[in-house]
Design a protein around this motif. Structure first.
Motif, PDB file in Angstrom:
ATOM      1  N   VAL A  74      -2.154 -55.078  17.270  1.00 27.40           N
ATOM      2  CA  VAL A  74      -2.752 -54.030  17.758  1.00 27.40           C
ATOM      3  C   VAL A  74      -1.680 -53.190  18.820  1.00 27.40           C
ATOM      4  O   VAL A  74      -0.989 -54.021  19.477  1.00 27.40           O
ATOM      5  N   THR A  75      -1.471 -51.991  18.611  1.00 25.31           N
ATOM      6  CA  THR A  75      -0.602 -51.206  19.592  1.00 25.31           C
ATOM      7  C   THR A  75      -1.717 -50.184  20.530  1.00 25.31           C
ATOM      8  O   THR A  75      -2.476 -49.721  20.014  1.00 25.31           O
ATOM      9  N   PHE A  76      -1.286 -50.076  21.742  1.00 24.59           N
ATOM     10  CA  PHE A  76      -1.842 -49.184  22.330  1.00 24.59           C
ATOM     11  C   PHE A  76      -1.156 -48.348  23.310  1.00 24.59           C
ATOM     12  O   PHE A  76       0.078 -48.755  23.971  1.00 24.59           O
ATOM     13  N   ASP A  77      -1.151 -46.968  23.227  1.00 19.74           N
ATOM     14  CA  ASP A  77      -0.311 -45.999  23.688  1.00 19.74           C
ATOM     15  C   ASP A  77      -1.301 -45.150  24.676  1.00 19.74           C
ATOM     16  O   ASP A  77      -2.045 -44.088  23.915  1.00 19.74           O
ATOM     17  N   THR A  78      -0.963 -45.370  25.879  1.00 18.26           N
ATOM     18  CA  THR A  78      -2.086 -44.487  26.719  1.00 18.26           C
ATOM     19  C   THR A  78      -1.740 -42.959  27.149  1.00 18.26           C
ATOM     20  O   THR A  78      -2.342 -42.243  27.449  1.00 18.26           O
ATOM     21  N   THR A  79      -0.265 -42.911  26.765  1.00 23.26           N
ATOM     22  CA  THR A  79       0.142 -41.348  26.883  1.00 23.26           C
ATOM     23  C   THR A  79      -0.388 -40.586  25.519  1.00 23.26           C
ATOM     24  O   THR A  79      -0.938 -39.442  25.637  1.00 23.26           O
ATOM     25  N   LEU A  80      -0.245 -41.272  24.449  1.00 25.24           N
ATOM     26  CA  LEU A  80      -0.917 -40.535  23.235  1.00 25.24           C
ATOM     27  C   LEU A  80      -2.485 -40.538  23.175  1.00 25.24           C
ATOM     28  O   LEU A  80      -3.007 -39.941  22.483  1.00 25.24           O
ATOM     29  N   LYS A  81      -3.049 -41.449  23.869  1.00 25.70           N
ATOM     30  CA  LYS A  81      -4.391 -42.063  23.980  1.00 25.70           C
ATOM     31  C   LYS A  81      -4.685 -42.588  22.193  1.00 25.70           C
ATOM     32  O   LYS A  81      -5.517 -41.818  21.779  1.00 25.70           O
ATOM     33  N   GLN A  82      -3.680 -43.518  22.006  1.00 20.54           N
ATOM     34  CA  GLN A  82      -4.067 -43.969  20.641  1.00 20.54           C
ATOM     35  C   GLN A  82      -3.831 -45.369  20.461  1.00 20.54           C
ATOM     36  O   GLN A  82      -2.985 -45.907  21.196  1.00 20.54           O
ATOM     37  N   SER A  83      -4.708 -46.091  19.769  1.00 16.56           N
ATOM     38  CA  SER A  83      -4.428 -47.331  19.175  1.00 16.56           C
ATOM     39  C   SER A  83      -4.151 -47.493  17.896  1.00 16.56           C
ATOM     40  O   SER A  83      -5.094 -46.824  17.086  1.00 16.56           O
ATOM     41  N   LEU A  84      -3.428 -48.164  17.420  1.00 21.25           N
ATOM     42  CA  LEU A  84      -3.190 -48.636  15.938  1.00 21.25           C
ATOM     43  C   LEU A  84      -3.457 -50.085  15.812  1.00 21.25           C
ATOM     44  O   LEU A  84      -3.162 -50.986  16.662  1.00 21.25           O
ATOM     45  N   PHE A  85      -4.307 -50.548  14.605  1.00 29.69           N
ATOM     46  CA  PHE A  85      -4.821 -51.709  13.959  1.00 29.69           C
ATOM     47  C   PHE A  85      -3.933 -52.198  12.760  1.00 29.69           C
ATOM     48  O   PHE A  85      -4.282 -51.368  12.160  1.00 29.69           O
TER      49      PHE A  85
END
Lengths: 114, 111
Positions: free
Chosen positions: B64-75
């Motif tokens: 899992v990744t979490f990018d709070t700038t893009l407001k996105q998570s990838l699973f």
């Protein structure tokens, strides 16, 4: 028990009737959550208990919905004057102390209002 | 108002490939984000949690990744198997544990 249990697994009722849905959380878990899930959608938050008290009931859709947890363990979700739109899967989850603790979900109660 | 979008309702991939599911959100500052698996007729099962100050989390074949700038998570599910077929839900969680879920992506892994 080993996990969260919910009873009944299925409930069919007529419009206008009263229903109670029960949740038995994991022993020792102080936090308990109720969610509602419609087909094809994610669970929608209803209410959160910390111990015996409702810490956040902002998700209850209207005053026909009420939940209790009198001894800080078992919780009952009560729905008065049921409507067809109340038909959904009602999920209960518990966690050790709330916050970031893992929430363990029960199998849900499928409510159908005819 | 808060909004969570998961990239698609359904994703079909071949066994052995990597499945990538997306979760985008707006108008929310979560304490952390969780991913769940849900099989038909069952409650969600917790898979992974990632905090707002973490970039990536791994568990076996899951990432899992979490990018709070893009407001996105990838699973990501690597080396996917037919047994991975299920609906995957992302949930944004506040400090009390109150979770706001996306509508899920149904993954089908074909042998």
């Amino acid at each position: 028990g080993a996990g969260v249990s919910q009873t009944p697994s299925n409930k069919v009722t007529e419009k206008g009737k009263y229903v109670e849905l029960r949740c038995d959380p994991i022993s020792g878990h102080t936090a308990l959550y109720w969610y509602r899930q419609s087909l094809g959608q994610g669970p929608e938050f209803l209410i959160y208990f910390q111990g015996t008290g409702a810490a956040d009931d902002s998700g209850l859709p209207n005053d026909r919905f009420f939940a209790v947890r009198p001894e800080g363990s078992v919780s009952t979700l009560k729905i008065q004057r049921t409507e067809r739109g109340d038909s959904a899967m009602y999920l209960c989850a518990s966690s050790l102390t709330g916050g970031k603790d893992t929430q363990y979900f029960g199998p849900g109660t499928r409510l159908t209002v005819l | 108002s808060q909004k969570i979008e998961q990239n698609s309702e359904a994703l079909n991939i071949q066994e052995g490939k990597t499945a990538t599911l997306t979760c985008n959100y707006t108008n929310y500052s979560p304490a952390y984000l969780q991913w769940y698996r849900q099989d038909p007729g069952r409650g969600p099962v917790f898979l992974l949690l990632i905090r707002e100050n973490e970039k990536e989390k791994r568990k076996e074949r899951l990432k899992v990744t979490f990018d709070t700038t893009l407001k996105q998570s990838l699973f990501h599910i690597t080396a996917s198997q037919p047994a991975d077929s299920a609906t995957y839900l992302c949930a944004l969680v506040d400090n009390a544990g109150k979770s706001t879920f996306g509508d899920g992506t149904t993954l089908t892994v074909k042998p």
